[in-house]
Design an enzyme around this catalytic site. Structure first.
Site, mmCIF file in Angstrom:
data_model
loop_
_atom_site.group_PDB
_atom_site.id
_atom_site.type_symbol
_atom_site.label_atom_id
_atom_site.label_comp_id
_atom_site.label_asym_id
_atom_site.label_seq_id
_atom_site.Cartn_x
_atom_site.Cartn_y
_atom_site.Cartn_z
ATOM 1 N N CYS A 1 -30.332 -53.940 73.601
ATOM 2 C CA CYS A 1 -30.531 -55.369 73.363
ATOM 3 C C CYS A 1 -29.254 -56.178 73.575
ATOM 4 O O CYS A 1 -28.188 -55.651 73.865
ATOM 5 C CB CYS A 1 -31.050 -55.583 71.939
ATOM 6 N N ALA B 1 -26.338 -55.310 71.361
ATOM 7 C CA ALA B 1 -25.663 -54.097 71.836
ATOM 8 C C ALA B 1 -24.722 -54.422 72.985
ATOM 9 O O ALA B 1 -23.609 -53.906 73.072
ATOM 10 C CB ALA B 1 -26.689 -53.047 72.266
ATOM 11 N N ARG C 1 -19.650 -45.469 71.210
ATOM 12 C CA ARG C 1 -19.577 -45.614 72.671
ATOM 13 C C ARG C 1 -18.408 -44.885 73.339
ATOM 14 O O ARG C 1 -18.198 -45.003 74.528
ATOM 15 C CB ARG C 1 -19.588 -47.083 73.071
ATOM 16 N N HIS D 1 -23.676 -59.244 77.329
ATOM 17 C CA HIS D 1 -22.380 -59.266 78.010
ATOM 18 C C HIS D 1 -21.979 -60.707 78.284
ATOM 19 O O HIS D 1 -20.835 -61.113 78.098
ATOM 20 C CB HIS D 1 -22.443 -58.523 79.353
#
Lengths: 546, 459
Positions: free
Chosen positions: A65, A68, A99, A199
């Site tokens: 999503c 994230a 990550r 992003h």
């Protein structure tokens, strides 16, 4: 291996596509058909694919999503910002250290909040009465405990619904604290269609609140920023090692191994080198418009691509000293790479791969597989847009749909004082006439073979079908896909987090990758699937005395 | 230092949770649903929730975790998620062909107020749910309780499937709580040894510890079947292992279908296992076979043989309430000293239970449950009162490394080691394994730190 070749011949891409679609309800099949492309050379341009569209409810997607993408991907690797997740506890918990972003906080007095998870842990009363007060208190508590230079706030789904004004709270606390830059991200998980929207939201706010905040001059003869490199498994460390060796100063990486000050000073660079086109190309554009810094696409995945990218950077600066130094470094580094490549090539040549990750890696890693003599049968992105598939020439014609319209585009103008074109029009023109490409990316499709399958937002069902039909020697995707593929007896390499390996960027990274893939595609461990009694189920036996 | 910013001095916090000792409800619901045979869990919310839960469970089990999502967009968030869920149910039954879909909500769909029974009903009327197939559901708002609550809610959703026929089935319902597939297998083994027929739900054994065979089975052999769940209303009784994880479902069967229930602790360690075995045999009217008594004897043997190494060793614990209660009792039974106990899952009763279990010890235990009861606080407690051993999930490794303290991985999630899928820690056998793990880290430390002149071969 003979059976494998036979299987490959049996299928042609059209059959495969048909077979993948036939089980879907008609509406789903129609939609997916546009996201599955059989690559073919066209007289002009590249074939069109549908991308960056909604995921179909109920279809087991690889996507995550917006939160994230924002908190996990972009801001996750920045070590000295206290990242507070405003929401129920889950989102903060799942994005806590998962990550594999590495960071080097070994300097004296270095701050490093990456091993920490901060959350307002909203409860039902906060959902009912609003969470602004709790957020304000949480920021204060974080400040009192750590006195960080910056605190960032990330919205989760319910925050948008209940209407908490996180930006107002951030502004209020920034003014109150005085020496701490507090800002917020409206990155609710339901926005956009994938993490790509996150992003964008992350990069916009970093650009708005941090970039250009520090004008204290940064030293360096050849100053660049590296955009879209997240230091998974230490990739960024290896790239920095090579850049340093060449005498190139990397002022800021967006955002692997990054610090607040790197972002704040990045406007002093003279070139932006873009790794992951998807996650950050718009920042490169904004930096050019506001400060006059040109950008080029680079790729440090693959030894040959690394050499090519270094030469591209050197050529931009046009300084013989740098050009020569880059050649020296390449000449120094390559023998070790070639030695390992020649060792593995007899074992890897002719093997096949499938890659379904991200917005760049499914493309970049094809270079590395190519260096090993391996062929990519099928590839696609999880959250990319059409320009990442077909090239930037499609940008002017991209339709802006309802989901994209919700993601803010920042209007940027030239900075009245600090705009400084790094190259004159004439210099830029001369370089371009000489074949030098600024702000250019041709996408994944032109680099893939005719007849290969390019698939956007691949899902679990299609992945299983592809692997059953085409039997690749290796499949690359993320953690969620790993074990269903491996149950089929096909090795699976994570290309988001690299499993436990890395770095795979740069020269040493290429060596690591050659060895890792050699290990995976040639290992004996895939040969134990059948027990002896399954191989030979006959019950005959003879007794010695017979 | 990895956690270099954690000060020794403890300041009160009322709003900021740091390094949580819990996560949110839906992941618990997803884990529980995987323990139903032929079930595809479905997350009704943004697709990120589902991606995060699948990733975390995959990293913990190293097994495929399939689950659907309603993939909310901004529109669904404004107008409600009904259309998305209807579409999802139709697509899932068409493409993935599960026996049952287990829908759980998220903070998003709960805040909107989507009505699961109504939407499921509509799906059935539309013909999206094939005959003989089911949709079960649980409301799991992420802003209430923790992952443990979500697990309990989905288990209650399973109990709600019960459809008594009026004829007793002679079986005992056992609700194991959030334990590992290996633990569920061990509970079934113990019951089989005792000759008691049980319906274990959920049951993730055979689902999340599956073999490698060259084939991918989206729905592996294991899991409680829907028929078994329907039959839980005909059972002679229910044993709920753990107040937080299992009691709601058991009480539901008790109050709705008159299936009498007992709520026990999770069977970690000697005494909790004793109580479980005793309750099982009493309820089913069987005598305990020698095999089980011998296993018990083996555990007592190891406890007494190795007592010198456990005696008065201080332990810091973090995890979930049911597990922590049983573990605290076990450690106390070894003469170890659990000094700091933390869970992020709220519950006043938890703090009381831990205080009761440690009441005889010559110190006052630090115990806290709920928000701001997190691993940051645990670390600060350790800085103020050091321990010989830490037990908790993988995130403890940061504290263990910074403070140089022996550490046993136990709980959820374990992201960096294997074994929990295959080797039980419940029951007497599980007790042996726990002791082995504890001893290994304590004795490895002794060996590491011993000066050469007193480095010993025999310990």
């Amino acid at each position: 291996m003979a059976t494998k070749t036979k299987k490959m011949v049996q299928w042609n891409p059209t059959d495969i596509k048909e077979d993948m679609l036939k089980k879907y309800p008609p509406k789903v099949a129609r939609k997916r058909a546009k996201q599955i492309l059989i690559n073919e050379a066209q007289e002009s341009g590249t074939p069109e694919i549908t991308a960056n569209v909604r995921t179909i409810p109920g279809i087991i997607t690889m996507r995550g999503c917006t939160y994230a993408g924002c908190k996990g991907v972009i801001l996750g690797p920045t070590r000295d910002i206290v990242n507070i997740t405003h929401g129920p506890i889950g989102c903060g918990f799942y994005s806590w250290l998962t990550r594999r972003n590495q960071t080097d906080a070994s300097g004296e007095g270095d701050e490093n909040y990456m091993p920490y998870c901060f959350s307002t842990d909203m409860e039902d009363k906060d959902i009912i009465f609003g969470g602004e007060k709790k957020l304000e208190a949480a920021i204060q508590e974080a400040y009192d405990l750590f006195h960080p230079k910056s605190i960032a706030v990330f919205a989760t789904c319910p925050v948008g619904l209940i209407g908490d004004d996180i930006h107002a709270v951030a502004k209020k606390m920034k003014d109150k604290l005085g020496d701490c830059n507090v800002f917020a991200f409206s990155c609710e998980g339901y926005k956009g269609v994938s993490q790509s929207a996150g992003h964008h939201i992350a990069n916009n706010q970093i650009f708005r609140h941090v970039v250009g905040e520090n004008d204290e001059p940064k030293e360096g003869k050849y100053k660049i920023n590296l955009l879209g490199e997240y230091n998974i498994g230490g990739d960024g460390f290896e790239i920095d090692r090579i850049l340093n060796k060449c005498g190139i100063t990397n002022l800021a990486t967006f955002s692997g191994n990054s610090t607040y000050d790197q972002f704040a000073s990045c406007h002093q660079a003279d070139l932006n080198a873009v790794m992951c086109h998807r996650s950050i190309n718009y920042v490169a554009d904004m930096l050019e418009t506001k400060f006059g810094i040109p950008w080029v696409k680079v790729n440090f995945i693959g030894a040959e691509s690394t050499a090519k990218s270094l030469r591209k950077i050197a050529r931009y600066f046009g300084d013989k000293e740098l050009v020569d130094r880059v050649e020296e470094v390449i000449a120094e580094e390559m023998p070790a790479v070639v030695a390992v490549r020649e060792d593995v090539l007899p074992r890897t040549t002719g093997k096949t791969a499938m890659l379904f990750v991200g917005g760049s890696r499914a493309h970049h890693y094809q270079d590395l597989f190519g260096e090993m003599g391996m062929k990519t049968l099928s590839a696609g992105y999880e959250f990319a847009h059409r320009d990442d598939y077909e090239g930037r020439h499609v940008l002017p014609n991209l339709k802006v749909d309802a989901d994209s319209r919700n993601i803010e585009e920042i209007e940027v103008e030239a900075d009245p004082e600090r705009f400084n074109p790094r190259k004159s029009e004439a210099e830029l023109k001369a370089l371009e006439e000489d074949g030098y490409e600024f702000k250019e990316y041709d996408g994944i499709i032109p680099d893939m073979e005719n007849g290969s399958l390019v698939i956007d937002d691949l899902n679990q069902y299609e992945a299983e079908k592809l692997v059953e039909m085409l039997k690749p020697d290796i499949f690359c995707a993320g953690i969620k896909e790993k074990f269903s593929i491996q149950k089929l007896g096909v090795p699976m390499k994570q290309l988001h987090s690299y499993d436990s390996g890395g770095p795979y960027a740069g020269f040493r990274g290429a060596v690591n990758f050659y060895r890792e893939i050699d290990r995976l595609v040639n290992s004996r461990v895939w040969g134990y699937l059948k027990a002896p009694w399954q191989e030979n189920p006959e019950l005959s036996a003879t007794y010695v005395w017979e | 230092m990895l956690l270099r910013h954690t000060p020794t001095e403890i300041a009160d916090r009322s709003a900021l949770t740091i390094n949580p000792a819990k996560t949110c409800q839906p992941i618990g619901a997803m884990y529980a649903a995987l323990g139903v045979h032929g079930c595809l869990p479905h997350s009704h919310g943004s697709q990120g929730c589902c991606a995060y839960h699948r990733s975390t469970l995959t990293r913990h089990y190293k097994e495929p975790i399939s689950a659907g999502t309603s993939s909310f967009t901004e529109g669904a968030s404004v107008f409600g998620g009904q259309a998305n869920l209807l579409q999802a149910i139709n697509n899932i039954f068409t493409v993935y062909e599960p026996e049952v879909i287990a829908v759980h909500t998220t903070c998003l769909s709960e805040t909107i107020g989507d009505d699961l029974p109504q939407i499921t009903d509509k799906a059935r009327k539309q013909g999206s749910i094939p005959d003989g197939k089911d949709v079960i559901y649980a409301n799991t708002p992420s802003y209430v309780g923790s992952h443990v609550t979500g697990f309990a809610n989905m288990v209650k959703g399973m109990a709600q499937v019960a459809a008594p026929t009026g004829v007793k089935n002679g079986k005992v319902n056992v609700i194991p709580g959030w334990v590992e597939p290996a633990d569920m297998e061990e509970i079934k083994r113990l019951a089989a040894l005792a000759g008691v027929e049980i319906i274990l739900f959920p049951d993730t054994s055979g689902v999340l510890n599956g073999p490698m065979s060259g084939h991918y089975h989206m729905y592996p052999e294991g899991g409680v079947t829907m028929d078994e769940l329907r039959s839980t209303g005909d059972s002679i009784g229910t044993l709920a292992l753990g107040e937080w994880c299992s009691a709601d479902a058991a009480r539901y069967l008790d109050s709705t279908h008159k299936v009498p229930c007992r709520v026990l602790d999770m069977p970690f360690g000697l005494q909790a296992t004793d109580r479980f075995v005793d309750a099982l045999r009493t309820l089913a009217g069987r005598s305990v076979p020698d095999e089980i008594t011998n296993e018990r004897g083996q555990l007592v043997d190891m406890i007494s043989d190795m007592h010198q190494y456990f005696y008065q060793k201080k332990v810091a614990l973090v995890g979930d309430p049911d597990q922590l209660i049983a573990m605290t009792e076990f450690l106390v039974s070894l003469d170890m000293w659990p000094v700091h106990v933390v869970t992020g899952t709220p519950g006043k009763k938890f703090e009381e239970r831990i205080r009761e279990l440690t009441a005889d010890l010559p110190y006052e235990v630090n115990v806290k449950a709920g928000s701001e009861s997190d691993m940051f606080l645990l670390h600060q407690w350790i800085k103020n009162g050091s321990v010989d051993l830490i037990m908790g999930n993988t995130y403890c490794k940061y504290i263990a490394r910074d403070e140089d303290i022996p550490y046993v991985r136990w709980g959820f999630p374990i992201l960096d080691r294997v074994g929990h899928q295959y080797f039980p820690t419940v029951g007497y056998k599980g007790g042996l394994r726990l002791l082995e793990k504890i001893l290994n880290v304590l004795l490895d430390r002794t060996d590491r730190d011993a000066p050469e002149q007193s480095f010993e071969l025999v310990l």
